[in-house]
Design an enzyme around this catalytic site. Structure first.
Site: not given
Ligand SMILES: [Zn+2]
Length: 416
Positions: A91, A150, A184-185, A207, A389
């Site tokens: 994700d 990411d 995960e986020e 990550d 992000h």
């Molecule tokens: Zn990540």
């Protein structure tokens, strides 16, 4: 044993960049507070694509479970008794759009600002790591979305390492368990990770950010919900009657240590972070993150909240104040230090790749925090992305190639 140090070898001989581009073009943004896992359909569609790639690379037992976790196995080729997990998440963050990601290649980077649509400028002044990438190819999005390196860089790097193993059956490796995880986020996916079914002795999340990034310490995290109940009356006739919970919520926040705020802390300092407040005269609720690196530090924060509560109740005994603390995740340091070889091997592999390990605490959590606590020690290692992000996210293809070298070397070391 031959150690691999040349990122170009990985870039030339594997599908690393093609896979990366294919994955970032798929919208896999996750969604907070969704009732189901995975939170979005796009994640499942991408998992199916990755699953097929794993099968074509010769992995066995490739499965996507009902929660969207993709696991697969590459058996050892040297009777190794150990099983090492390689993890990355499918994700992308909800903080910026992940729809129609349009990767841009900035070849032979010369140290200048990279300017994208909407005047989004990626400058070496803000991201000094760019100056370590002179001559590299830098990949960014086009300024309208995040890139999603990411953590699709992590996935592409794992796949490239597996491809390299396929081309080089002479390289010894342990049992490798691959896990590609959803959500995960949002932090909500990992609770559904079936540690027993994954069945590894330890694992690494791919990550982390720039070359050498190696993390085994995270925040320990609690959530605090402060509910303040007052008394609402007609404001015209409120004298000596009304008890405004809004005003006492303000009082409460004013009493918290002013030097323990996110904007005042870094390194190993913890904080109180009230991030949501809602209510009216009768009742106000403050929700806050409590963060520290030690259990004692977290307990201290709970103690302070209760002290503030008592102090305000003395001023206005008719108020009701409820302090509710819930556990979120814990620093993985202790669990990883109990198995020092997990970290040592990653350091050794970095040095063998010609990289100086850059060990720093994560001022946040990772899936590894929860997995380590549940018996799967899982430090985080570099995948290469920066400014993640958001629309300035970037990655160097050379760093991605190095990450693949590092995975190959790490697996060789474990096989020994
Ligand atoms: Zn990540």
């Amino acid at each position: 044993m031959t150690f691999y140090k040349d990122p170009q070898e990985m870039l030339n001989n594997t599908q690393l960049i093609n896979t990366f581009v294919e994955l970032v073009k798929m919208d896999t943004q996750s969604k907070e507070d969704a009732p189901q896992c995975p939170s979005t359909k796009g994640q499942l569609e991408a998992q199916a694509v990755v699953k097929n790639k794993l099968i074509s690379l010769g992995l066995t037992n490739a499965t996507i479970d009902e929660k969207g976790f993709l696991f697969a196995t590459l058996p050892t080729n040297c009777n190794s008794k150990i099983t090492i997990g390689l993890l990355a998440h499918i994700d992308t963050s909800a903080e910026a759009s992940g729809t129609n990601v349009n990767p841009q290649f900035h070849k032979n980077y010369a140290g200048k600002d990279i300017v994208l649509t909407n005047n989004i400028t990626i400058s070496p002044t803000d991201y000094p790591e760019l100056l370590k990438c002179l001559g590299d190819t830098i990949i960014t999005a086009d300024g309208t979305t995040l890139l999603g390196a990411d953590d699709k860089a992590g996935i592409a790097e794992i796949l490239a390492a597996l491809e390299f193993f396929k081309q080089h059956p002479e390289i010894q490796r342990p049992h490798i368990r691959v896990g590609i995880t959803p959500d995960e986020e949002t932090g909500s996916g990992v609770a559904n990770f079936d540690v027993a079914r994954f069945g590894a002795d330890c694992a690494y999340t791919l990550d982390g950010s720039f070359t050498g990034d190696l993390c085994y310490e995270t925040f320990s995290a609690n959530k605090g919900v402060i509910t303040i109940t007052g008394l609402n009356t007609h404001p015209g006739y409120a004298k000596d009657k009304m008890i405004s919970s809004i005003r006492y919520a303000y009082r409460f926040l004013e009493e918290l240590p002013s030097d323990q705020r996110p904007e005042k802390t870094n390194g190993y300092q913890g904080f109180f972070h009230p991030y949501q407040i809602e209510g009216g005269v009768g009742k106000t609720t403050i929700t806050m993150l409590l963060r520290d690196f030690t259990e004692e530090g977290l307990e201290e924060k709970t103690r302070i909240l209760n002290e503030v509560k008592e102090k305000i109740l003395k001023e206005e005994p008719k108020l009701q104040i409820d302090v509710a603390i819930t556990k979120q995740y814990r620093n993985m340091k202790d669990h990883i230090q109990a198995r020092p070889e997990v970290l040592e091997m990653a350091k050794k592999a970095m040095l063998a790749t010609g990289i100086e390990p850059d060990i720093r605490p994560i001022r946040g959590g990772t899936d590894g925090s929860s997995l380590s606590e549940r018996g799967l020690p899982t430090p985080n290692i570099f995948a290469g992305f920066e400014a993640y992000h958001g629309p300035k996210e970037w990655i160097s293809t050379k760093v991605m190639g190095l990450a693949v070298c590092h995975i190959v070397n790490l697996m060789q070391l474990w096989a020994k």
